[in-house]
Design a protein around this motif. Sequence first.
Motif, PDB file in Angstrom:
ATOM      1  N   PRO A 273      50.137  17.908  29.590  1.00 37.17           N
ATOM      2  CA  PRO A 273      49.454  18.209  30.385  1.00 37.17           C
ATOM      3  C   PRO A 273      48.491  19.628  30.850  1.00 37.17           C
ATOM      4  CG  PRO A 273      51.472  18.870  30.412  1.00 37.17           C
ATOM      5  CD  PRO A 273      50.750  17.788  29.459  1.00 37.17           C
ATOM      6  N   SER A 274      47.562  20.018  31.627  1.00 43.72           N
ATOM      7  CA  SER A 274      47.043  21.139  31.637  1.00 43.72           C
ATOM      8  C   SER A 274      47.748  22.055  32.791  1.00 43.72           C
ATOM      9  CB  SER A 274      45.584  21.304  32.198  1.00 43.72           C
ATOM     10  OG  SER A 274      45.360  20.445  33.316  1.00 43.72           O
ATOM     11  N   SER A 275      47.094  22.928  32.846  1.00 44.34           N
ATOM     12  CA  SER A 275      47.882  23.966  34.357  1.00 44.34           C
ATOM     13  C   SER A 275      47.632  24.172  35.639  1.00 44.34           C
ATOM     14  CB  SER A 275      48.624  25.170  33.562  1.00 44.34           C
ATOM     15  OG  SER A 275      47.609  25.495  33.381  1.00 44.34           O
ATOM     16  N   ALA A 276      47.555  24.111  36.586  1.00 39.06           N
ATOM     17  CA  ALA A 276      46.978  24.932  37.770  1.00 39.06           C
ATOM     18  C   ALA A 276      45.645  25.765  36.979  1.00 39.06           C
ATOM     19  CB  ALA A 276      47.490  25.121  38.914  1.00 39.06           C
ATOM     20  N   TYR A 277      46.241  26.753  36.532  1.00 37.08           N
ATOM     21  CA  TYR A 277      44.643  28.000  36.471  1.00 37.08           C
ATOM     22  C   TYR A 277      44.504  27.322  35.151  1.00 37.08           C
ATOM     23  CZ  TYR A 277      42.637  32.028  34.393  1.00 37.08           C
ATOM     24  OH  TYR A 277      42.030  32.684  33.583  1.00 37.08           O
ATOM     25  N   LEU A 278      44.168  26.259  34.535  1.00 33.77           N
ATOM     26  CA  LEU A 278      43.549  25.790  33.337  1.00 33.77           C
ATOM     27  C   LEU A 278      42.891  25.078  34.651  1.00 33.77           C
ATOM     28  CD1 LEU A 278      42.279  25.590  30.959  1.00 33.77           C
ATOM     29  CD2 LEU A 278      43.746  24.607  30.693  1.00 33.77           C
ATOM     30  N   LYS A 279      42.600  24.009  35.203  1.00 34.27           N
ATOM     31  CA  LYS A 279      41.963  23.484  36.361  1.00 34.27           C
ATOM     32  C   LYS A 279      41.229  24.457  36.909  1.00 34.27           C
ATOM     33  CE  LYS A 279      45.009  19.650  36.527  1.00 34.27           C
ATOM     34  NZ  LYS A 279      44.362  18.361  35.685  1.00 34.27           N
ATOM     35  N   PHE A 280      41.631  25.830  37.681  1.00 37.05           N
ATOM     36  CA  PHE A 280      40.750  26.204  38.400  1.00 37.05           C
ATOM     37  C   PHE A 280      39.786  26.841  37.561  1.00 37.05           C
ATOM     38  CE2 PHE A 280      40.234  30.849  40.260  1.00 37.05           C
ATOM     39  CZ  PHE A 280      39.334  30.598  40.938  1.00 37.05           C
ATOM     40  N   SER A 281      40.275  27.064  36.067  1.00 40.54           N
ATOM     41  CA  SER A 281      39.160  27.834  35.691  1.00 40.54           C
ATOM     42  C   SER A 281      38.180  26.483  35.440  1.00 40.54           C
ATOM     43  CB  SER A 281      39.698  28.211  33.942  1.00 40.54           C
ATOM     44  OG  SER A 281      39.036  28.921  33.116  1.00 40.54           O
ATOM     45  N   THR A 282      38.632  25.747  34.980  1.00 38.04           N
ATOM     46  CA  THR A 282      37.050  24.604  34.257  1.00 38.04           C
ATOM     47  C   THR A 282      36.441  24.614  35.216  1.00 38.04           C
ATOM     48  OG1 THR A 282      38.931  22.879  34.494  1.00 38.04           O
ATOM     49  CG2 THR A 282      38.244  23.969  32.397  1.00 38.04           C
ATOM     50  N   GLU A 283      37.215  23.991  36.554  1.00 34.84           N
ATOM     51  CA  GLU A 283      36.118  24.251  37.667  1.00 34.84           C
ATOM     52  C   GLU A 283      35.282  25.227  38.135  1.00 34.84           C
ATOM     53  OE1 GLU A 283      36.885  22.702  42.726  1.00 34.84           O
ATOM     54  OE2 GLU A 283      38.543  22.608  41.315  1.00 34.84           O
ATOM     55  N   GLU A 297      34.157  38.388  29.736  1.00 36.16           N
ATOM     56  CA  GLU A 297      33.183  38.309  31.065  1.00 36.16           C
ATOM     57  C   GLU A 297      34.085  37.100  32.080  1.00 36.16           C
ATOM     58  OE1 GLU A 297      29.685  40.405  30.571  1.00 36.16           O
ATOM     59  OE2 GLU A 297      30.142  41.741  29.132  1.00 36.16           O
ATOM     60  N   ALA A 298      33.495  35.794  31.745  1.00 38.57           N
ATOM     61  CA  ALA A 298      33.315  34.951  32.937  1.00 38.57           C
ATOM     62  C   ALA A 298      35.553  34.955  32.900  1.00 38.57           C
ATOM     63  CB  ALA A 298      33.563  33.816  32.069  1.00 38.57           C
ATOM     64  N   SER A 299      36.040  34.724  31.901  1.00 36.63           N
ATOM     65  CA  SER A 299      37.069  35.002  32.196  1.00 36.63           C
ATOM     66  C   SER A 299      37.526  36.032  32.718  1.00 36.63           C
ATOM     67  CB  SER A 299      38.041  34.636  30.001  1.00 36.63           C
ATOM     68  OG  SER A 299      38.310  35.196  30.116  1.00 36.63           O
ATOM     69  N   THR A 300      36.986  37.096  32.659  1.00 31.23           N
ATOM     70  CA  THR A 300      37.836  37.934  33.131  1.00 31.23           C
ATOM     71  C   THR A 300      38.277  37.623  34.905  1.00 31.23           C
ATOM     72  OG1 THR A 300      36.504  39.274  32.921  1.00 31.23           O
ATOM     73  CG2 THR A 300      37.935  39.918  31.344  1.00 31.23           C
ATOM     74  N   LEU A 301      36.584  37.763  34.705  1.00 27.37           N
ATOM     75  CA  LEU A 301      36.766  37.546  36.469  1.00 27.37           C
ATOM     76  C   LEU A 301      37.512  36.312  37.328  1.00 27.37           C
ATOM     77  CD1 LEU A 301      32.696  38.116  36.408  1.00 27.37           C
ATOM     78  CD2 LEU A 301      34.194  39.412  37.206  1.00 27.37           C
ATOM     79  N   ILE A 302      37.715  35.114  36.167  1.00 28.02           N
ATOM     80  CA  ILE A 302      37.344  33.610  36.834  1.00 28.02           C
ATOM     81  C   ILE A 302      39.447  34.084  36.967  1.00 28.02           C
ATOM     82  CG2 ILE A 302      38.615  31.923  36.132  1.00 28.02           C
ATOM     83  CD1 ILE A 302      35.946  31.174  35.097  1.00 28.02           C
ATOM     84  N   SER A 303      40.024  35.152  36.395  1.00 22.95           N
ATOM     85  CA  SER A 303      41.781  35.474  35.879  1.00 22.95           C
ATOM     86  C   SER A 303      41.793  36.583  37.140  1.00 22.95           C
ATOM     87  CB  SER A 303      42.126  36.242  34.538  1.00 22.95           C
ATOM     88  OG  SER A 303      43.424  36.342  35.293  1.00 22.95           O
ATOM     89  N   LYS A 304      41.219  37.217  38.186  1.00 19.99           N
ATOM     90  CA  LYS A 304      40.870  38.370  38.868  1.00 19.99           C
ATOM     91  C   LYS A 304      40.758  37.212  40.452  1.00 19.99           C
ATOM     92  CE  LYS A 304      38.842  42.171  41.113  1.00 19.99           C
ATOM     93  NZ  LYS A 304      37.683  43.286  40.828  1.00 19.99           N
ATOM     94  N   GLU A 305      40.143  36.867  40.537  1.00 21.97           N
ATOM     95  CA  GLU A 305      39.689  35.448  41.572  1.00 21.97           C
ATOM     96  C   GLU A 305      41.125  34.512  41.367  1.00 21.97           C
ATOM     97  OE1 GLU A 305      36.034  33.182  41.470  1.00 21.97           O
ATOM     98  OE2 GLU A 305      35.079  34.259  41.305  1.00 21.97           O
ATOM     99  N   TRP A 306      41.951  34.148  40.630  1.00 23.24           N
ATOM    100  CA  TRP A 306      42.756  33.533  40.789  1.00 23.24           C
ATOM    101  C   TRP A 306      44.014  34.038  41.074  1.00 23.24           C
ATOM    102  CZ3 TRP A 306      44.581  28.778  40.784  1.00 23.24           C
ATOM    103  CH2 TRP A 306      45.984  28.667  40.339  1.00 23.24           C
ATOM    104  N   LYS A 307      43.723  35.459  40.920  1.00 24.50           N
ATOM    105  CA  LYS A 307      44.875  36.422  41.227  1.00 24.50           C
ATOM    106  C   LYS A 307      45.123  36.792  42.733  1.00 24.50           C
ATOM    107  CE  LYS A 307      46.523  38.740  36.803  1.00 24.50           C
ATOM    108  NZ  LYS A 307      46.421  39.795  35.981  1.00 24.50           N
TER     109      LYS A 307
END
Length: 354
Positions: A273-283, A297-307
Amino acid sequence: MLRCAAVTRVAGAASKTPIHDVSQLTRALHHLAITPSLAQYGFRASLTKSFARTLATEAVQTTVVETKVAKVGRPATKPRAKTAAAKKSTTTKKSTTKAKPKKKVAAKTKAAPKKRKVAAKKVLPKRKVKARSERQKTLAVKKKERDAIKALRETALIEPKRGPDNAWMVFMSEATKEGTGAVTTRVKEAAAKFKAFTPAELEHYNHIAYSNKDTNEAEYRAWINKHTAEQIRLANSARKTLQRRLKVKSPKGGKKFGRGLSPLKDERQIRGPSSAYLKFSTERQKSGDFKHIKLGEASTLISKEWKEASPAEKKAYTDLQAADKARYAREYKATYGHPPPSRTPSKASSTTST
Protein backbone atom coordinates in the motif's frame (compact mmCIF):
# COMPACT_ATOMS: atom_id res chain seq x y z
CA MET A 1 -50.25 -143.10 65.08
CA LEU A 2 -50.47 -141.48 61.71
CA ARG A 3 -50.38 -138.04 63.30
CA CYS A 4 -47.36 -138.97 65.37
CA ALA A 5 -45.54 -140.06 62.24
CA ALA A 6 -46.40 -136.80 60.52
CA VAL A 7 -45.07 -134.85 63.47
CA THR A 8 -41.78 -136.71 63.44
CA ARG A 9 -41.47 -136.17 59.68
CA VAL A 10 -42.10 -132.48 60.08
CA ALA A 11 -39.56 -132.21 62.89
CA GLY A 12 -36.92 -134.04 60.86
CA ALA A 13 -37.45 -131.95 57.83
CA ALA A 14 -37.29 -128.72 59.80
CA SER A 15 -33.54 -128.70 59.69
CA LYS A 16 -33.51 -129.12 55.88
CA THR A 17 -36.07 -126.39 55.11
CA PRO A 18 -34.83 -122.93 54.08
CA ILE A 19 -35.24 -119.97 56.34
CA HIS A 20 -38.17 -118.48 54.46
CA ASP A 21 -40.28 -121.73 55.07
CA VAL A 22 -39.67 -121.82 58.86
CA SER A 23 -42.71 -119.74 59.63
CA GLN A 24 -44.94 -122.15 57.69
CA LEU A 25 -43.54 -125.17 59.57
CA THR A 26 -44.02 -123.56 62.93
CA ARG A 27 -47.65 -122.86 62.14
CA ALA A 28 -48.17 -126.50 61.11
CA LEU A 29 -46.53 -127.88 64.28
CA HIS A 30 -48.46 -125.55 66.47
CA HIS A 31 -51.66 -126.71 64.82
CA LEU A 32 -50.72 -130.34 65.46
CA ALA A 33 -49.72 -129.73 69.04
CA ILE A 34 -52.94 -128.17 70.04
CA THR A 35 -55.08 -130.93 68.68
CA PRO A 36 -56.82 -132.90 71.55
CA SER A 37 -55.83 -136.29 70.12
CA LEU A 38 -52.07 -135.54 70.45
CA ALA A 39 -52.25 -133.65 73.70
CA GLN A 40 -52.91 -136.86 75.69
CA TYR A 41 -49.62 -138.33 74.58
CA GLY A 42 -47.61 -135.40 76.01
CA PHE A 43 -46.17 -134.27 72.67
CA ARG A 44 -47.16 -130.67 73.07
CA ALA A 45 -44.59 -129.40 75.58
CA SER A 46 -41.69 -131.60 74.46
CA LEU A 47 -42.27 -130.94 70.81
CA THR A 48 -42.50 -127.24 71.14
CA LYS A 49 -39.35 -126.98 73.24
CA SER A 50 -37.22 -129.23 71.05
CA PHE A 51 -38.50 -127.69 67.86
CA ALA A 52 -37.97 -124.15 69.12
CA ARG A 53 -34.40 -125.03 70.00
CA THR A 54 -33.63 -126.46 66.63
CA LEU A 55 -35.34 -123.61 64.89
CA ALA A 56 -33.28 -121.03 66.81
CA THR A 57 -29.96 -122.71 66.04
CA GLU A 58 -30.83 -123.22 62.39
CA ALA A 59 -32.03 -119.62 62.01
CA VAL A 60 -28.82 -118.25 63.49
CA GLN A 61 -26.65 -120.39 61.20
CA THR A 62 -28.58 -119.49 58.07
CA THR A 63 -28.48 -115.76 58.82
CA VAL A 64 -24.69 -115.85 59.37
CA VAL A 65 -24.15 -117.71 56.10
CA GLU A 66 -26.40 -115.32 54.15
CA THR A 67 -24.63 -112.23 55.48
CA LYS A 68 -21.24 -113.67 54.47
CA VAL A 69 -22.49 -114.47 50.99
CA ALA A 70 -23.97 -110.96 50.57
CA LYS A 71 -20.68 -109.34 51.58
CA VAL A 72 -18.59 -111.50 49.23
CA GLY A 73 -20.66 -112.00 46.06
CA ARG A 74 -23.86 -109.96 46.10
CA PRO A 75 -23.80 -106.34 44.89
CA ALA A 76 -24.47 -103.75 47.57
CA THR A 77 -27.97 -102.38 47.43
CA LYS A 78 -28.38 -98.64 46.84
CA PRO A 79 -30.04 -96.67 49.60
CA ARG A 80 -33.60 -95.70 48.87
CA ALA A 81 -34.27 -92.12 47.87
CA LYS A 82 -35.94 -90.01 50.47
CA THR A 83 -39.58 -89.38 50.00
CA ALA A 84 -41.12 -85.95 49.79
CA ALA A 85 -42.44 -86.28 53.35
CA ALA A 86 -38.96 -87.12 54.65
CA LYS A 87 -37.52 -84.16 52.79
CA LYS A 88 -40.13 -81.87 54.30
CA SER A 89 -39.38 -83.17 57.78
CA THR A 90 -35.67 -82.51 57.31
CA THR A 91 -36.34 -79.00 55.99
CA THR A 92 -38.65 -78.22 58.89
CA LYS A 93 -36.04 -79.45 61.35
CA LYS A 94 -33.43 -77.28 59.73
CA SER A 95 -35.73 -74.28 59.81
CA THR A 96 -36.62 -74.78 63.45
CA THR A 97 -33.02 -75.05 64.54
CA LYS A 98 -31.61 -71.60 64.93
CA ALA A 99 -28.58 -70.94 62.79
CA LYS A 100 -25.62 -70.11 64.86
CA PRO A 101 -24.17 -66.73 64.01
CA LYS A 102 -20.89 -67.04 62.17
CA LYS A 103 -17.96 -65.68 63.92
CA LYS A 104 -16.66 -62.58 62.26
CA VAL A 105 -13.21 -63.24 60.95
CA ALA A 106 -11.13 -60.16 60.95
CA ALA A 107 -9.89 -59.36 57.44
CA LYS A 108 -6.23 -59.87 57.14
CA THR A 109 -4.66 -56.55 56.29
CA LYS A 110 -1.72 -56.76 53.98
CA ALA A 111 1.35 -55.44 55.53
CA ALA A 112 2.59 -52.30 53.82
CA PRO A 113 5.69 -52.95 51.72
CA LYS A 114 8.81 -51.86 53.36
CA LYS A 115 10.29 -48.76 51.86
CA ARG A 116 13.70 -49.27 50.48
CA LYS A 117 16.24 -46.93 51.69
CA VAL A 118 17.38 -44.79 48.81
CA ALA A 119 20.94 -43.82 48.99
CA ALA A 120 21.37 -40.09 49.05
CA LYS A 121 22.78 -38.71 45.82
CA LYS A 122 26.22 -37.47 46.09
CA VAL A 123 26.35 -33.79 45.40
CA LEU A 124 29.37 -33.24 43.26
CA PRO A 125 31.11 -29.95 43.60
CA LYS A 126 30.41 -27.54 40.78
CA ARG A 127 33.18 -27.26 38.32
CA LYS A 128 34.57 -23.84 37.87
CA VAL A 129 33.95 -22.62 34.33
CA LYS A 130 36.88 -20.79 32.95
CA ALA A 131 36.13 -17.37 31.59
CA ARG A 132 36.41 -17.23 27.81
CA SER A 133 39.20 -15.21 26.35
CA GLU A 134 38.66 -12.38 23.92
CA ARG A 135 39.75 -14.55 21.03
CA GLN A 136 37.17 -17.22 21.93
CA LYS A 137 34.46 -14.58 22.18
CA THR A 138 35.27 -13.19 18.74
CA LEU A 139 35.34 -16.70 17.27
CA ALA A 140 31.92 -17.46 18.80
CA VAL A 141 30.47 -14.26 17.35
CA LYS A 142 31.90 -15.04 13.91
CA LYS A 143 30.53 -18.58 14.02
CA LYS A 144 27.10 -17.28 14.96
CA GLU A 145 27.21 -14.83 12.06
CA ARG A 146 28.29 -17.58 9.63
CA ASP A 147 25.45 -19.84 10.77
CA ALA A 148 22.94 -17.01 10.36
CA ILE A 149 24.20 -16.20 6.85
CA LYS A 150 24.10 -19.88 5.89
CA ALA A 151 20.46 -20.14 7.04
CA LEU A 152 19.59 -16.96 5.12
CA ARG A 153 21.20 -18.29 1.94
CA GLU A 154 19.16 -21.49 2.21
CA THR A 155 15.98 -19.41 2.54
CA ALA A 156 17.05 -17.04 -0.26
CA LEU A 157 17.01 -19.86 -2.88
CA ILE A 158 19.40 -20.06 -5.83
CA GLU A 159 17.97 -19.53 -9.29
CA PRO A 160 19.16 -21.69 -12.21
CA LYS A 161 22.16 -20.59 -14.23
CA ARG A 162 21.43 -18.51 -17.28
CA GLY A 163 23.06 -18.68 -20.65
CA PRO A 164 24.80 -15.63 -22.19
CA ASP A 165 22.14 -13.23 -23.48
CA ASN A 166 24.27 -10.76 -25.52
CA ALA A 167 26.61 -11.13 -28.47
CA TRP A 168 29.76 -10.23 -26.54
CA MET A 169 29.12 -12.81 -23.79
CA VAL A 170 28.33 -15.50 -26.35
CA PHE A 171 31.58 -14.85 -28.22
CA MET A 172 33.59 -14.68 -24.96
CA SER A 173 32.23 -18.05 -23.77
CA GLU A 174 33.39 -19.66 -27.01
CA ALA A 175 36.78 -17.88 -27.12
CA THR A 176 37.77 -18.74 -23.55
CA LYS A 177 37.00 -22.43 -24.11
CA GLU A 178 38.97 -22.73 -27.34
CA GLY A 179 41.99 -20.51 -26.55
CA THR A 180 45.13 -21.49 -24.64
CA GLY A 181 47.35 -19.58 -22.23
CA ALA A 182 46.49 -17.13 -19.47
CA VAL A 183 42.94 -15.85 -19.07
CA THR A 184 43.95 -12.19 -19.44
CA THR A 185 45.72 -12.81 -22.75
CA ARG A 186 42.74 -14.78 -24.06
CA VAL A 187 40.35 -11.97 -23.11
CA LYS A 188 42.51 -9.39 -24.91
CA GLU A 189 42.69 -11.53 -28.06
CA ALA A 190 38.90 -12.13 -27.95
CA ALA A 191 38.22 -8.37 -27.56
CA ALA A 192 40.42 -7.60 -30.59
CA LYS A 193 38.61 -10.20 -32.70
CA PHE A 194 35.15 -8.96 -31.60
CA LYS A 195 35.98 -5.39 -32.68
CA ALA A 196 37.04 -6.64 -36.14
CA PHE A 197 33.78 -8.58 -36.72
CA THR A 198 31.81 -8.03 -39.91
CA PRO A 199 28.06 -7.26 -39.70
CA ALA A 200 27.27 -10.85 -40.76
CA GLU A 201 29.34 -12.28 -37.90
CA LEU A 202 27.73 -9.89 -35.39
CA GLU A 203 24.28 -10.86 -36.69
CA HIS A 204 25.13 -14.55 -36.03
CA TYR A 205 26.07 -13.92 -32.39
CA ASN A 206 23.11 -11.61 -31.83
CA HIS A 207 20.77 -14.36 -33.01
CA ILE A 208 22.31 -16.84 -30.52
CA ALA A 209 22.07 -14.26 -27.71
CA TYR A 210 18.35 -13.55 -28.28
CA SER A 211 17.47 -17.24 -28.46
CA ASN A 212 19.36 -17.75 -25.17
CA LYS A 213 17.42 -14.87 -23.65
CA ASP A 214 14.09 -16.49 -24.54
CA THR A 215 15.13 -19.86 -23.09
CA ASN A 216 16.44 -18.13 -19.94
CA GLU A 217 13.13 -16.37 -19.35
CA ALA A 218 11.12 -19.57 -19.90
CA GLU A 219 13.35 -21.57 -17.50
CA TYR A 220 13.23 -18.75 -14.94
CA ARG A 221 9.40 -18.60 -14.99
CA ALA A 222 9.20 -22.38 -14.66
CA TRP A 223 11.61 -22.31 -11.69
CA ILE A 224 9.64 -19.51 -10.00
CA ASN A 225 6.34 -21.37 -10.42
CA LYS A 226 7.82 -24.47 -8.76
CA HIS A 227 7.87 -22.51 -5.51
CA THR A 228 4.92 -21.05 -3.66
CA ALA A 229 4.33 -17.31 -3.43
CA GLU A 230 5.19 -17.47 0.29
CA GLN A 231 8.57 -19.09 -0.45
CA ILE A 232 9.43 -16.38 -2.97
CA ARG A 233 8.40 -13.69 -0.50
CA LEU A 234 10.63 -15.17 2.22
CA ALA A 235 13.47 -15.54 -0.31
CA ASN A 236 13.30 -11.86 -1.22
CA SER A 237 13.21 -10.91 2.47
CA ALA A 238 16.30 -13.08 3.13
CA ARG A 239 18.12 -11.50 0.16
CA LYS A 240 17.49 -8.03 1.53
CA THR A 241 18.88 -9.10 4.90
CA LEU A 242 21.97 -10.58 3.20
CA GLN A 243 22.55 -7.34 1.30
CA ARG A 244 22.48 -5.45 4.59
CA ARG A 245 24.73 -7.89 6.49
CA LEU A 246 27.35 -8.54 3.83
CA LYS A 247 27.71 -4.84 3.00
CA VAL A 248 29.30 -5.54 -0.38
CA LYS A 249 29.62 -2.34 -2.37
CA SER A 250 30.86 -1.64 -5.87
CA PRO A 251 33.63 0.93 -6.53
CA LYS A 252 31.02 3.48 -7.63
CA GLY A 253 29.37 3.35 -4.22
CA GLY A 254 26.27 1.39 -5.19
CA LYS A 255 25.35 -2.01 -3.75
CA LYS A 256 26.73 -5.01 -5.59
CA PHE A 257 24.08 -7.70 -5.37
CA GLY A 258 26.03 -10.62 -6.81
CA ARG A 259 24.55 -14.00 -7.63
CA GLY A 260 21.76 -14.99 -5.26
CA LEU A 261 21.21 -11.46 -3.85
CA SER A 262 19.17 -9.71 -6.53
CA PRO A 263 15.39 -9.73 -5.81
CA LEU A 264 13.36 -12.46 -7.47
CA LYS A 265 10.70 -11.41 -9.96
CA ASP A 266 7.32 -13.02 -9.37
CA GLU A 267 4.03 -11.87 -10.85
CA ARG A 268 2.19 -13.26 -7.81
CA GLN A 269 3.85 -10.84 -5.40
CA ILE A 270 1.48 -8.26 -3.89
CA ARG A 271 2.06 -4.58 -4.41
CA GLY A 272 2.33 -2.82 -1.08
CA PRO A 273 0.00 0.00 0.00
CA SER A 274 1.06 3.57 -0.64
CA SER A 275 0.73 6.44 1.81
CA ALA A 276 -1.45 9.52 1.40
CA TYR A 277 1.61 11.72 0.80
CA LEU A 278 2.91 9.41 -1.95
CA LYS A 279 -0.45 9.53 -3.71
CA PHE A 280 -0.44 13.32 -3.47
CA SER A 281 3.16 13.46 -4.81
CA THR A 282 2.49 11.23 -7.84
CA GLU A 283 -0.60 13.25 -8.68
CA ARG A 284 1.32 16.53 -8.51
CA GLN A 285 4.19 15.20 -10.68
CA LYS A 286 1.75 14.02 -13.36
CA SER A 287 0.07 17.44 -13.41
CA GLY A 288 2.94 18.97 -15.44
CA ASP A 289 3.57 21.86 -13.04
CA PHE A 290 7.12 20.64 -12.32
CA LYS A 291 8.26 20.15 -15.91
CA HIS A 292 11.92 21.06 -16.57
CA ILE A 293 12.49 21.11 -12.76
CA LYS A 294 14.99 18.82 -11.14
CA LEU A 295 13.58 15.93 -9.17
CA GLY A 296 15.11 17.05 -5.86
CA GLU A 297 13.76 20.57 -6.16
CA ALA A 298 10.36 19.30 -7.23
CA SER A 299 10.16 16.96 -4.23
CA THR A 300 10.92 19.81 -1.81
CA LEU A 301 8.18 21.95 -3.34
CA ILE A 302 5.66 19.09 -3.18
CA SER A 303 6.56 18.40 0.48
CA LYS A 304 6.00 22.06 1.32
CA GLU A 305 2.59 22.02 -0.37
CA TRP A 306 1.58 18.92 1.60
CA LYS A 307 2.50 20.49 4.92
CA GLU A 308 0.54 23.67 4.11
CA ALA A 309 -2.56 21.74 2.94
CA SER A 310 -5.66 21.79 5.19
CA PRO A 311 -7.15 18.60 6.75
CA ALA A 312 -10.08 18.81 4.34
CA GLU A 313 -7.67 18.82 1.38
CA LYS A 314 -5.73 15.88 2.84
CA LYS A 315 -8.88 13.83 3.54
CA ALA A 316 -9.27 12.69 -0.09
CA TYR A 317 -5.74 11.19 -0.04
CA THR A 318 -6.12 9.64 3.40
CA ASP A 319 -9.29 7.88 2.18
CA LEU A 320 -7.35 6.54 -0.80
CA GLN A 321 -4.67 5.34 1.60
CA ALA A 322 -7.23 3.45 3.76
CA ALA A 323 -8.78 1.81 0.66
CA ASP A 324 -5.37 0.76 -0.62
CA LYS A 325 -4.45 -0.66 2.79
CA ALA A 326 -7.64 -2.76 2.85
CA ARG A 327 -6.89 -4.01 -0.68
CA TYR A 328 -3.37 -5.01 0.35
CA ALA A 329 -4.58 -6.95 3.42
CA ARG A 330 -7.19 -8.80 1.36
CA GLU A 331 -4.79 -9.77 -1.44
CA TYR A 332 -1.98 -10.61 0.98
CA LYS A 333 -4.08 -13.16 2.87
CA ALA A 334 -5.41 -14.70 -0.36
CA THR A 335 -1.90 -15.07 -1.83
CA TYR A 336 0.29 -15.99 1.17
CA GLY A 337 -2.32 -17.69 3.36
CA HIS A 338 -1.94 -15.43 6.41
CA PRO A 339 -2.64 -11.78 7.24
CA PRO A 340 0.14 -9.24 6.73
CA PRO A 341 2.36 -8.40 9.69
CA SER A 342 1.47 -5.26 11.60
CA ARG A 343 3.82 -2.43 10.83
CA THR A 344 4.71 0.48 13.05
CA PRO A 345 4.68 3.76 11.17
CA SER A 346 8.18 4.98 10.37
CA LYS A 347 9.49 8.41 11.19
CA ALA A 348 9.47 9.53 7.58
CA SER A 349 5.86 8.54 7.02
CA SER A 350 4.78 10.18 10.26
CA THR A 351 6.47 13.43 9.39
CA THR A 352 5.13 13.49 5.85
CA SER A 353 1.60 12.53 6.87
CA THR A 354 1.32 15.45 9.29
